[in-house]
Design an enzyme around this catalytic site. Sequence first.
Site: not given
Lengths: 430, 430
Positions: B258, B322-323, B356
């Site tokens: 990312h 977050e994940h 995602d």
Amino acid sequence: MNKIDNPKPEIWSEILKRPTKTIDDIEITVKEIFKEVQKKGDEAIAKYTSIFDGISLENYEVSEEEIQEAIGLISSELKEAIQLAKSNIYKFHSAQKTERISIETTEGVRCWQEKRPIQKIGLYIPGGTAPLFSTVLMLAVPAEIAGCKEIVLCSPPDKTGKINPAILYAAHLCGVTKIVKVGGIQAIAGMTFGTPSIPKVYKIFGPGNQFVTVAKQLATQFGVAIDMPAGPSELLIVADDTAVPSFVASDLLSQAEHGTDSQVILVSTSKKLIDAVEKEIQIQIEELPRKVIAKKAIENSKLIWVENDKIALDLINDYGPEHFIICSEYDDFYCNGIVNAGSVFIGNYTPESAGDYASGTNHTLPTNGYAKNYSGVNLDSFMKSMTFQKITEKGIQNIGKAIEIMAEAEGLQAHKNAVTLRLKNIGERE
Amino acid sequence: MNKIDNPKPEIWSEILKRPTKTIDDIEITVKEIFKEVQKKGDEAIAKYTSIFDGISLENYEVSEEEIQEAIGLISSELKEAIQLAKSNIYKFHSAQKTERISIETTEGVRCWQEKRPIQKIGLYIPGGTAPLFSTVLMLAVPAEIAGCKEIVLCSPPDKTGKINPAILYAAHLCGVTKIVKVGGIQAIAGMTFGTPSIPKVYKIFGPGNQFVTVAKQLATQFGVAIDMPAGPSELLIVADDTAVPSFVASDLLSQAEHGTDSQVILVSTSKKLIDAVEKEIQIQIEELPRKVIAKKAIENSKLIWVENDKIALDLINDYGPEHFIICSEYDDFYCNGIVNAGSVFIGNYTPESAGDYASGTNHTLPTNGYAKNYSGVNLDSFMKSMTFQKITEKGIQNIGKAIEIMAEAEGLQAHKNAVTLRLKNIGERE
């Protein structure tokens, strides 16, 4: 009072303009105090408590003895009233609990949503002449239902170093885990950074003056969430000839006594009703202890006559009132059509005061037009919604190709690989 | 990669520190552009589109022809993948719909809560090499289910004045009502103030670079709500010997690609697993087109060995990822115990990529520790919770006295009067 006849939509935003405040000056003060609390902790807390509250304290935490003393000071009549209010608030907010939402979106792909409590929250309760113990109920009751582990309450000490006993009683009754005698900007800064006396929290709730409001805004820059942005309280009533003018006047005045910047608006299709309400206001206002404040607010109030209910509804949705009272033959029309309002009160026997104190709904509501984009405080305000998913081999075979294609189209090869590897692994075993 | 053995809780926050950014410089630029868009509208939009995107456009709105052209450019394979993803996202978010919650808190006191859609929302979709059409699905699908009236999408034009066809296709498929070719700070400012080309909205959603992030923060000072504060994406995996090292490595790498500031963390009670994952990363990373980025992120990644699952859970809740992927024999222990995470992925066949893109859950999630106090985007993000109440004569008689006592104790006489008048009126008729 300003009577306005049939205003065109082009001027609605002008006549319904809310008072704007400049916050630039305040911001400098707030930033300075934040910096000092961050750096010096309790030393800064002591300094500003001395400056703003005029007192030096050895211990900021309210002791068990102080709580017991406060309980002794509250009349049994007030205790019962608070207990009734608590019971209704508890019932209404408990009803807002939600179950796990779980579905299989594709065979082998199970997704679910669950809410989990925010672990540490802070409640700010202002001091001063009007002790807002009702706000303690409105914030601590849903926090306890949500299951928040730490519920910290900050409120400024008076000149003798105490917090109003009704606030302490309500906090004790509703499961607040720690009560701290610190107020103003320094309290918000303390809950943002944490000090030996004030625990750091994840979300701050509660009303306050301009300094507290700006401090809460600044807190969000340091990772703390807040309930909502704040502004002066407001009430809009739509009423026709089925309304009782003296009731309508009393509701407008209950809004007006909050502050000179309170917004007080009546919308009606009946000029007769408008005139009657105006007269009633003149009579009732003279009896109020806070009539100086109320008169100032009423001076700026608007009594708006419109041609029909359709126009009235459009105007009301355009304004987005915090409190919206409906005393109209067509109450269903308004209930179904209102999209921008904090809390709605229907019928002649539903004064705003009921929701302010004891019916069960929350009184922490979006002002300043925020009803267009924010919820009032409710059970979910104290929780976070989390998602979960569990995919079987069959499941990843069902959606894997779609993921590979989309990841590749977004140029994210490693996202694709995570699926490709798994599909290959399954393929080799089959 | 940094391997860390059995870190003491005192140093957790240090080793799990997120990259901090200074936003002061950016803020000045953002404020200037906001001021100019507020004052000059489309003239300012044109100026900054020319400066930042290097193009002058006559019309900012994407035309029907452009949409049709885009649809023609998308392969049927990609269309099917997007449709499958849309279908799952639709199913999961539709399941989040709630009914009116209505209870009688006291006889004659009926309170209810209803959700109403935010009428006007704005979606920001970044441009650049990776066209985030998946984010269009994640935001527009729940907005449509919620019933938002206006769904505006802003995305920067490329050098030829176009928006990536996959973004246009997804927007068309999911009920976006207006697509505007404006990006960056000027897009956020446009949706905040409204210009002839860009509608004013009440809430802005979507990702973006640092400039967009700061612009969204600034928008909140002008009455606009935003989805959540943003930070670099992050993934934490807890895995033991039941995990497949190559799968774990592929998930860590999908996070690493990312950006160089992506946070990539593995927590395990098995040193064997940690070593195996480390080796797998070295192998897989070489194949990635974005390996320069991934290598930078992996350099800063943490592989943390802890003594037992209890310590692992505490550390994970302290971080608030977050994940969060769970590949452990004790997945129930982690599922039940996790309180701070955006989205949770369970088992060896549940890669983050699934969420995602296509499993149905939302991928707009709280980063930077905000999982402690914010929800990921869900159906409620597009709605406001409103309360209603209707009280009968009997009802106000039941709770009226409590309201009078509480209002008086708070020094608000007019609040009391609103009830007293009604009780008196009922009394006189009885």
